[in-house]
Write a protein that holds these residues in place. Structure first.
Motif, short mmCIF file in Angstrom:
data_model
loop_
_atom_site.label_atom_id
_atom_site.label_comp_id
_atom_site.label_asym_id
_atom_site.label_seq_id
_atom_site.Cartn_x
_atom_site.Cartn_y
_atom_site.Cartn_z
N UNK A 110 -1.45 -8.46 -13.73
CA UNK A 110 -0.04 -8.32 -14.07
C UNK A 110 0.37 -9.17 -15.25
N UNK A 153 -0.98 6.21 -20.45
CA UNK A 153 -0.41 4.91 -20.15
C UNK A 153 -1.01 4.45 -18.84
N UNK A 167 -6.11 11.26 -10.16
CA UNK A 167 -4.67 11.25 -10.40
C UNK A 167 -4.32 11.69 -11.82
N UNK A 214 5.31 10.11 -16.24
CA UNK A 214 4.79 10.25 -14.87
C UNK A 214 3.48 9.50 -14.71
N UNK A 232 4.81 11.34 -7.91
CA UNK A 232 4.60 11.91 -9.24
C UNK A 232 3.69 13.14 -9.18
N UNK A 233 2.72 13.10 -8.27
CA UNK A 233 1.80 14.23 -8.22
C UNK A 233 2.42 15.45 -7.52
N UNK A 262 -2.84 -5.11 -3.65
CA UNK A 262 -2.74 -5.33 -2.23
C UNK A 262 -4.12 -5.27 -1.58
N UNK A 263 -4.95 -4.39 -2.15
CA UNK A 263 -6.32 -4.27 -1.64
C UNK A 263 -7.06 -5.60 -1.77
N UNK A 302 -0.95 1.69 -16.36
CA UNK A 302 -0.35 0.44 -15.93
C UNK A 302 -1.30 -0.33 -15.02
N UNK A 304 0.84 -1.20 0.00
CA UNK A 304 0.00 0.00 0.00
C UNK A 304 0.88 1.25 0.00
N UNK A 356 2.65 6.88 -16.26
CA UNK A 356 3.03 5.48 -16.16
C UNK A 356 3.35 5.11 -14.72
N UNK A 357 4.15 5.93 -14.08
CA UNK A 357 4.57 5.62 -12.71
C UNK A 357 3.39 5.68 -11.74
N UNK A 358 2.60 6.74 -11.85
CA UNK A 358 1.50 6.89 -10.92
C UNK A 358 0.51 5.74 -11.05
N UNK A 395 2.66 1.71 -3.31
CA UNK A 395 1.71 2.20 -4.32
C UNK A 395 1.43 3.68 -4.12
N UNK A 406 4.30 5.93 -5.23
CA UNK A 406 4.33 6.20 -6.68
C UNK A 406 3.42 7.38 -7.01
N UNK A 407 2.21 7.32 -6.48
CA UNK A 407 1.23 8.34 -6.84
C UNK A 407 1.63 9.69 -6.26
N UNK A 427 -0.29 -1.46 -7.87
CA UNK A 427 0.21 -2.13 -6.66
C UNK A 427 -0.82 -2.03 -5.54
N UNK A 428 -1.38 -0.84 -5.43
CA UNK A 428 -2.34 -0.57 -4.39
C UNK A 428 -3.56 -1.49 -4.53
N UNK A 443 1.13 2.84 -12.14
CA UNK A 443 1.74 1.62 -11.63
C UNK A 443 1.55 1.54 -10.12
N UNK A 444 1.72 2.69 -9.47
CA UNK A 444 1.47 2.73 -8.03
C UNK A 444 0.04 2.29 -7.71
N UNK A 445 -0.88 2.78 -8.52
CA UNK A 445 -2.28 2.40 -8.30
C UNK A 445 -2.46 0.90 -8.47
#
Ligand SMILES: Nc1ncnc2c1ncn2[C@@H]1O[C@H](COP(=O)(O)OP(=O)(O)OP(=O)(O)O)[C@@H](O)[C@H]1O
Ligand SMILES: [Mg+2]
Lengths: 376, 554, 285
Positions: free
Chosen positions: B481, B292, B344, B354, A348-349, B368-369, B294, A338, B356-358, A341, A344-345, B364-365, B360-362
Motif C-alpha cells: 500500500x 490499472x 478477473x 472497473x 465489477x464482474x 488479509x490473506x 491496484x 476478505x 481499478x476497482x476489481x 475484497x 469489489x471483484x 484487500x484480499x 483494488x478488491x484483490x
C-alpha cells in the motif's frame, strides 16, 4: 414555481426516490419513539447506540450520493472524495473543540488540549471564528468547495481524464492525510480532534442530542437527495451526462465542458463536506485516518454495489455495505476484508450496474426515460 | 620447569594460536612456529597476574613486543580495564560488558567462554606509568598493523593529540607507508604539527597541504587561525598566514559541500531505485497494457514474503538466500499475476475504472490473506552479511552497501526488462497487442496468452522488487500500500508506455525528494512532491516522455 | 420523394430563422456579427500543423466564401480532418492564421467559443450522446445560452420544441425520438448528428464524411439538404464518395499531403494531371 409542485415533479418519475423518502420518513418517526418512549426493558427498545449508528450510516449515504453525482453522472471516478468528507468533519470538529472551553484536561479556556500540549501560546489564525456555529457551518461547505474548485480548475482545464484523474485524486487525499498527520498543521496531528463536550449548548452525551443529530442526518439526506435529483433532472444534469459520454461532442456544440465538470465536482464536494459534518459529532472523533485513500475507495464500492448513476442506488449501497461491515467486524472480524475484497471483484464482474441495475434490468424497455424538460 | 599437565595445555594453546594466526594473517604462521621468536603470548600474559606494578610493567612491555595479531586487542583491553584473571588458575580473560553480565573470552585463544559476572575474577590493574607506555605501544602497534583500517583509525586518533612523540612516530611511519589514504592522513597530521610549531614558510606550506583535505581537526585549526582575541586583534599575527588559511578553509568547505551534494545525489538515486523497482512492473501492466493494477503493491508484498519464507527454509544460508528468493519471488508473484489476469482482468479490458476497482478488491484480499497466514505484524527478513556495512569513500562520503546493491539491482532489472521487450518474441507481441489488439489478433497473435504473460511478467518484476524492498523496509501486510501511489506517480510522471520515462521519472523524483528533504522535512517533502506531480500532470497530462501518435489519444 | 424532402428542407430553413430570432430575444450567446464584407467567411492562411515532425498540414491556404458549398476531397491522410480540427480549435496550428470573418481569430478561441460563434461540426466518426434520447440530443445541441448556471434552470420554450420537432421530421427520426441515441444504427446516428448541427443554427457547417453508412436514397436526401443549406450558410463537406461529391459540388478543393493540390469545378479538378496522379485513376472519371 410552486414548491409543492416542484417536489412532486422531481419525484413523479422516480420510484426509487419515493421509496427512499418514504423510508426516511418512517425511520425519522419510528427510531426516536422506539428510543425515547419505549422502555429499555422492552424488546422493541432501540438503544441510543443504534440510533447513532443509523445516523452514521445516513451521513455515509449522503457521501455516497455525492460521489454518485460525479462518478455516476459525470464519469469522474474520484478516489479522493473522503478528503472533502474529512474537511467538512474537521470544520465541525474545530467548532466542537472550541466549545470545550476550559473543560479540557489542561483547563485552558482558549486553547484546545493538544495545543497546550505542544506548548503553543495562542490560537493559530485559521482557528479563529470557529467558536461560532454559523461560521463553522459555512466552513463545512466552503472548505471542501474551495479545495474541489482549485483542484478541479487545474485538472479539468488541462483535460486530465479517466484513470489519470482517479490517480491524482488519490494522490491528493494521500497528500492531505500526510499533512494532517503533522502536528505543526494545528489540527491535532495523529489523534485528531476528539473529547467533544457539546454542540449548540446541548451535551453530546444526552439521548435527546443524539436523536437530534440523527434527525438532522435524515433531513440532510432527504434534502441532499432532492437537490441532487433536481440537478440531474435539469438541463445541467443532462449536459453533465453528455460530457461523460462524449466530451468532445459536447464541446463542439458549444458547452464549456470543464465548467460543467467543475460545477458538479464542487457541488458534490459540498455535499460530502456536509456529510462529514454530520458524521463527526455522532462518532465523536475526527482524525487524519479519514483522509486515507482506502476510505475513498471503499466509498466507491458502496456506490458500485448500489448502482451508480441512480442516486438512490448509491444511498442503498452505502447503507447495505456499512451494515454488512458493522455485522462482520463484530461477528467475524477476519472475514470482513476478505468479503470486502471479494465484493469489489464480484460487483465489477457481475453487477456492473449494481443492485439497482439488477432489479431494473427486468423492467427496462428500449426507450429512454420520459424527457423531463417540461416536468421541471 | 613445567609440569606435564601445563605443558600439554601450552601445547594446546600454541596449536590454537597457530590456527588463529593462520586464519588472521597467513604470513604470520611460519614465524609463530619459529623457536627463536619472542616469548609466547600465554607466558607473557601470566606475567601480568602479579601485584607488583614493576613486574606488570615489564610484562606489559613484553606483551607489546609479542608479534601476534591479538596483542593489540589485549593491550587495549588492559588499558581500558577489561583484562581479568581467574583467581583459581590464573587464566587471563577478556571481559566485555553485554547486557547485565559480561561476555568472557579467553585472552590467548579469543574463544568465547560464555557470559558471567565478575565472581572469582581479579582485574589486572595498571598505574599511570603503564598507562602512558600502553598508549604509546598501542599507537605504535596500530600504526604498523597489517589492516589499513586499523592504521587509518590510529592516525586519526593521533591527530587529536599531536604530542612531539606522536609527530615523531608519524614521521618515521611516513617513510614506510604505502597506502595513499593513510599517507594523506599522515601528511595532514604532520602539517598540523608544522602549523603549531613551524616557521612561517613551513606554516604556509602546511596550510597548503591542509587545503587539499577535508579533515575536521584541520578545519577547526584553520578556523582558529582566523579567530580574534577579546581585544579585537587577530589571534594569528601574520596576515599572509591568515589569508592563506582563509582560502584554504574556503576550498575545504567547497569540497565538503561538493561531497554532500554527491551524498544527497546518492540518497536520491537510492530512493529513485526503490521507486524504479516498484514502478517498473507497473510500467508494463499499466504503461504497456493499459491495465490499472491496484494490487501491484501486493505483488511486491508477495515477493517480500517469499523472501521471508525462503529464509525460513534455509536459516543457515542467509548469505545466499536472496539468490534463491529472487527467482522464487518472480515465480510466486508472476503466477499470482497470471491468475488475476485470467480470472478477473481479462473480462474488464476497455473498462479501466472497473479494472481499478476489481484489482483494488484483490489487493484487500491479498493483504488479509497475508495477515491470516502469517501475522498482522511485520516479519523480520534478515540481511545477508555482504549487504551490511558501507563503502567509505572519504570523510564526507560513505555509501551504504544495501542501498548501493539495490541501486545496481534496479538498473539490472531495468536492463533485463528492456532486453525482454526489445529482443524477444514476447516483447514484440506485447508491443503489437498494446498498439492494436484487433490487428494483432488478425495477424495470428494469441492475444489472450500475450496478455497473461505480460501481466505475469509485470507482476513477477513486482515480486523481485519485493525481494529488494525486504532489505530496506519492514515486511508487513501494508508493504504494498505504501508504494502504490508513488509507483503510479512515477509511471504517469515519466510518461505512460515508456520504460525510459519510468527510469528517468523514478530517478528524478527520488533525487528531487532528497534535495527537498533537508529544508522541508521528510513528510513535507513527500507532500510537496505529490502536489508538484499533480500540477505537472495538469501541464503535461501525458508525462515527461509521452507516447507518440494518435494511438496515444485513446 | 424528392418533393417531400424539398418541403422539409424549406421548413427547416424557415424554422431556423425563427429560432435565431427567438434566441436573440432571449439574451443568449449570439454569435458576434461575422464580418464577411470582403467575401470569404473563413480564412485559413499558411497553416502548418506537425505531429512529431510529420506535417499533417503544410502551409495550407484556403478561403470559404459566405454562403458557399465547398467540397474537399483528398486521399486518406491528406489532412482533411486535421484542417477541421484547426478551424474548430481542437488542434492549434504551429504557424498560420485562421479567421472567422474579418475579425475573429479562431486560433485564439476555445472550442466552445468557436461553436458559439457559429461554426458547427459533424465528426468523421458519428458522435452522439448514447445515453440520451434522440430528442435530448437535439435539445442539448439547440442554440441557447450554454453557460452552467443558466442551464441549471433552463427549460425549452415552445418555439424551441417546435424547432426540434421540425428537425426530427427532416432527418426522419421522428418515430425514434424517445430511443436512446446509442441504440441507433450507424446511418441513423449520422442523421442525428446532422440534425444536431441544424438546431445549432451555425453560420458555417463543417461536415466530415456525412454519407458514410447511408443508403443511396439517404445520400440523395443528404445532398439535397446540404445544397439547400448553402446560401444562408456556408457548408464545407469532406467526402470520399465521388459520386456524391459530383452530385452536390460547385467548387471542389483537392488536398494532398497537407496542402491544396487543385481547386475548381469537379470537371476541372478531375482533369488535372496532378490530381489524377495522386488518385492513380481511383476516382470514377
Ligand atoms: N493527433 C495526431 N497525432 C499524430 N498524427 C496525427 C494526429 N492527427 C492526425 N495525424 C496524422 O495526420 C495525417 C492527416 O490526418 P487526417 O485525419 O487529417 O487525414 P484525413 O485527410 O482526414 O484522412 P481520412 O480521409 O482517412 O479521414 C495522418 O497521417 C494522421 O496520421
Ligand atoms: Mg478524416
Amino acid at each position: 414555481m410552486n414548491e409543492q409542485n416542484l417536489f412532486k415533479r422531481l419525484l413523479a418519475d422516480d420510484r426509487g426516490g419515493q421509496a427512499l423518502l418514504a423510508s426516511l420518513a418512517v425511520i425519522a418517526v419510528a427510531l426516536p419513539i422506539l428510543n425515547l418512549v419505549v422502555p429499555a426493558s422492552s424488546a422493541l427498545h432501540v438503544s441510543t447506540y443504534t440510533v447513532a449508528l443509523f445516523g452514521k450510516y445516513l451521513s455515509y449515504a449522503l457521501l455516497a450520493l455525492a460521489l454518485d453525482l460525479v462518478w455516476g453522472y459525470c464519469g469522474i471516478l474520484s478516489l479522493g472524495h473522503a478528503a472533502f468528507f474529512a474537511l467538512g468533519g474537521y470544520a465541525i470538529g474545530m467548532y466542537l473543540m472550541r466549545q470545550i472551553g476550559d473543560r479540557g484536561v489542561y483547563g485552558n479556556p482558549n486553547l484546545p488540549d493538544f495545543m497546550v500540549f505542544l506548548n503553543w501560546k495562542e490560537l493559530p489564525w485559521y482557528w479563529h471564528g470557529f467558536e461560532h456555529f454559523w461560521f463553522a457551518a459555512l466552513m463545512v461547505m466552503l472548505a471542501p468547495a474551495l479545495l474541489a474548485y482549485l483542484f478541479g480548475w487545474f485538472a479539468f482545464r488541462s483535460r486530465v481524464t479517466g484513470v489519470y484523474l482517479s490517480i491524482i485524486t488519490q494522490a491528493l487525499t494521500y497528500a492531505l492525510m500526510l499533512a494532517f498527520f503533522r502536528n505543526e498543521m494545528g489540527f491535532g496531528g495523529n489523534n485528531g480532534l476528539t473529547d467533544f463536550k457539546d454542540i449548540l449548548g446541548y451535551s453530546l452525551q444526552s439521548n435527546a442530542t443524539r436523536i437530534g443529530l440523527f434527525l438532522a442526518s435524515v433531513l440532510a439526506l432527504a434534502l441532499g437527495y432532492l437537490a441532487a435529483r433536481y440537478v440531474v433532472c435539469s438541463k445541467l444534469g443532462r449536459v453533465v451526462v453528455a460530457v461523460r459520454d462524449a466530451e468532445d461532442r459536447a464541446r463542439f456544440i458549444g458547452y464549456k465542458t470543464e465548467s460543467y465538470k467543475l460545477w458538479i465536482f464542487v457541488f458534490s464536494a459540498v455535499l460530502a463536506g456536509i456529510a462529514g459534518a454530520l458524521y463527526v459529532p455522532q462518532v465523536g472523533i475526527i482524525n487524519p485516518g479519514e483522509f486515507s485513500p482506502l476510505n475513498s475507495i471503499e466509498l466507491v464500492i458502496w456506490v458500485a454495489v448500489g448502482g451508480r448513476g441512480t442516486l438512490y442506488g448509491a444511498i442503498a449501497g452505502a447503507i447495505l455495505v456499512n451494515y454488512a461491515k458493522t455485522y462482520f467486524t463484530g461477528a467475524l472480524p477476519d472475514v470482513w476484508l476478505f468479503a470486502l475484497g471479494a465484493l469489489f471483484v464480484l460487483v465489477t464482474l457481475f453487477l456492473p450496474r449494481g443492485i439497482v441495475g439488477l432489479l431494473r434490468r427486468r423492467r427496462m424497455g428500449k426507450t429512454a426515460p420520459t424527457n423531463l424538460v417540461n416536468s421541471l | 620447569m613445567h609440569t606435564p599437565l601445563t605443558f600439554w595445555r601450552h601445547l594446546r594453546i600454541a596449536a590454537t594460536l597457530l590456527l588463529i594466526g593462520a586464519a588472521l594473517a597467513p604470513g604470520y604462521s611460519a614465524r609463530a612456529a619459529d623457536a627463536t621468536s619472542p616469548p609466547n603470548l600465554a607466558d607473557v600474559l601470566r606475567g601480568l597476574t602479579v601485584s607488583s606494578f614493576m613486574q606488570k610493567k615489564a610484562a606489559s612491555d613484553a606483551l607489546a613486543n609479542v608479534d601476534d595479531p591479538r596483542t593489540l586487542v589485549l593491550l587495549k583491553a588492559l588499558l581500558s580495564g577489561h583484562l581479568y584473571y581467574r583467581k583459581s588458575d590464573k587464566q587471563v580473560l577478556v571481559l566485555s560488558p553485554s547486557g547485565d553480565a559480561y561476555a568472557v573470552r579467553d585472552a590467548v585463544s579469543g574463544k568465547l567462554l560464555g557470559s558471567s559476572d565478575k565472581d572469582g575474577l581479579t582485574k589486572i590493574t595498571i598505574n599511570n606509568q603503564m598507562r602512558g607506555s600502553l598508549r604509546e605501544a598501542i599507537a605504535r602497534r596500530s600504526l604498523y598493523s597489517k589492516d589499513r583500517r586499523v592504521r587509518l583509525a590510529a592516525v586519526d586518533e593521533m591527530l587529536d593529540n599531536l604530542t612531539p612523540h606522536a609527530v615523531g612516530l608519524l614521521r618515521t611511519m611516513r617513510e614506510s607507508e604505502k597506502d595513499p589514504a593513510v599517507l594523506a592522513k599522515i601528511r595532514t597530521g604532520l602539517a598540523l604539527a608544522d602549523l603549531n610549531h613551524g616557521s612561517d614558510a613551513q606554516r604556509l606550506a602546511a596550510i597548503h597541504v591542509l587545503a587539499g583535505g577535508m579533515n575536521q581537526t584541520a578545519r577547526n585549526r584553520l578556523r582558529g587561525l582566523l579567530r580574534k582575541n577579546p581585544d579585537g586583534g587577530f589571534v594569528e599575527g601574520n596576515a599572509t598566514v591568515r589569508a592563506a588559511a582563509r582560502t584554504a578553509l574556503a576550498s575545504i568547505e567547497r569540497r565538503i559541500e561538493f561531497y554532500t551534494i554527491v551524498q544527497t545525489g546518492f540518497f536520491g538515486l537510492s530512493l529513485g531505485s526503490v521507486l524504479l523497482l516498484s514502478a517498473i512492473g507497473l510500467a508494463i501492466t499499466f504503461g504497456v497494457m493499459g491495465v490499472i493494477n491496484m494490487a501491484h503493491g501486493e505483488m511486491m508484498m508477495l515477493g517480500a514474503y517469499t523472501t521471508y519464507v525462503v529464509q525460513l527454509m534455509m536459516p543457515s544460508h542467509i548469505d545466499v538466500s536472496l539468490f534463491v528468493a529472487i527467482p522464487a519471488a518472480f515465480a510466486v508473484s508472476g503466477l499470482a499475476g497470471i491468475i488475476i489476469e485470467r480470472g478477473v482482468i481479462r473480462f474488464l479490458y476497455g473498462r479501466p475504472l472497473e479494472t481499478l476497482l476489481a484489482t483494488f478488491g484483490i489487493s484487500l484480499f491479498l493483504q488479509q490473506l497475508v495477515r491470516t497466514v502469517f501475522s498482522p505484524l511485520n516479519r523480520a527478513v534478515e540481511s545477508p552479511s555482504w549487504m551490511s556495512g558501507s563503502l567509505q569513500i572519504n570523510s564526507a562520503l560513505s555509501l551504504t552497501n544495501n542501498r548501493l546493491y539495490v541501486l545496481i539491482f534496479a538498473l539490472l532489472v531495468f536492463a533485463a526488462l528492456q532486453l525482454v521487450m526489445k529482443k524477444t518474441a514476447l516483447g514484440l507481441q506485447v508491443r503489437a497487442v498494446s498498439q492494436n489488439r484487433e490487428m494483432a489478433r488478425a495477424m495470428g497473435v494469441r492475444t489472450g496468452w500475450v496478455d497473461a504473460m505480460t501481466f505475469g511478467l509485470g507482476s513477477g518484476i513486482a515480486g523481485i522488487a519485493g525481494v529488494a524492498l525486504s532489505q530496506l523496509t519492514n515486511v508487513g501486510p501494508n508493504l504494498g500500500q505504501s508504494y502504490i501511489v508513488d509507483s503510479f506517480m512515477v509511471v504517469v510522471f515519466g510518461g505512460v508506455g515508456n520504460l525510459w520515462g519510468t527510469l528517468v521519472g523514478a530517478m528524478s523524483l527520488g533525487v528531487f525528494n532528497k534535495v527537498l528533504e533537508p529544508w522541508s522535512g521528510a513528510v513535507l517533502a513527500k507532500i510537496l512532491m505529490l502536489v508538484l506531480i499533480i500540477l505537472f500532470i495538469q501541464k503535461r497530462p501525458r508525462g515527461l516522455f509521452p507516447q507518440k501518435g494518435r494511438g496515444a489519444e485513446g | 420523394m424528392n418533393g417531400s424532402v424539398f418541403k422539409r428542407v424549406g421548413r427547416v430553413l424557415r424554422g431556423q430563422r425563427g429560432a435565431t430570432n427567438a434566441a436573440e430575444g432571449m439574451h443568449t450567446a449570439v454569435p458576434n456579427e461575422v464580418d464577411t464584407t470582403h467575401g470569404p467567411i473563413l480564412y485559413v492562411e499558411n497553416v502548418t500543423v506537425s505531429f512529431d515532425g510529420f506535417k499533417a498540414l503544410n502551409n495550407l491556404t484556403l478561403y470559404i466564401d459566405d454562403g458557399e458549398l465547398r467540397c474537399i476531397i483528398g486521399p486518406n491522410g491528406a489532412g482533411k480532418t486535421t484542417m477541421m480540427d484547426v478551424i474548430t480549435g481542437k488542434t492549434r496550428p504551429d504557424t498560420g492564421q485562421v479567421f472567422f470573418g474579418q475579425t475573429m481569430d479562431l486560433t485564439r478561441m476555445t472550442e466552445y467559443q468557436i461553436a458559439a460563434a457559429g461554426i458547427g461540426r459533424k465528426f468523421q466518426k458519428p458522435t452522439v450522446f448514447p445515453e440520451h434520447s434522440v430528442f435530448t440530443n437535439l435539445e442539448l445541441a439547440m442554440r441557447a445560452d450554454k453557460r452552467v448556471w443558466t442551464s441549471l434552470t433552463a427549460r425549452l420554450s415552445g418555439e424551441q420544441r417546435y424547432r426540434i420537432d421540425e428537425v426530427l421530421m427532416t432527418n426522419g427520426l421522428n418515430d425514434l425520438r424517445q430511443l436512446y441515441a446509442g441504440q441507433l444504427s450507424h446511418g441513423q446516428k449520422q442523421w442525428l448528428e446532422i440534425g444536431m448541427l441544424l438546431v445549432q443554427s451555425p453560420r458555417v457547417l463543417l461536415v466530415d464524411e456525412p454519407v458514410a453508412g447511408m443508403t443511396h436514397q439517404e445520400m440523395d436526401q443528404t445532398g439535397e439538404l446540404l445544397t439547400r443549406l448553402a446560401g444562408a450558410h456556408s457548408v464545407v463537406v469532406v467526402e470520399h464518395d465521388m459520386e456524391f461529391v459530383r452530385s452536390i459540388a460547385r467548387k471542389v478543393t483537392v488536398l494532398h499531403e497537407g496542402s491544396v493540390l487543385a481547386e475548381g469545378s469537379m470537371d476541372e479538378v478531375q482533369n488535372d494531371a496532378r490530381v489524377i496522379e495522386v488518385y492513380l485513376g481511383g476516382a470514377p472519371c
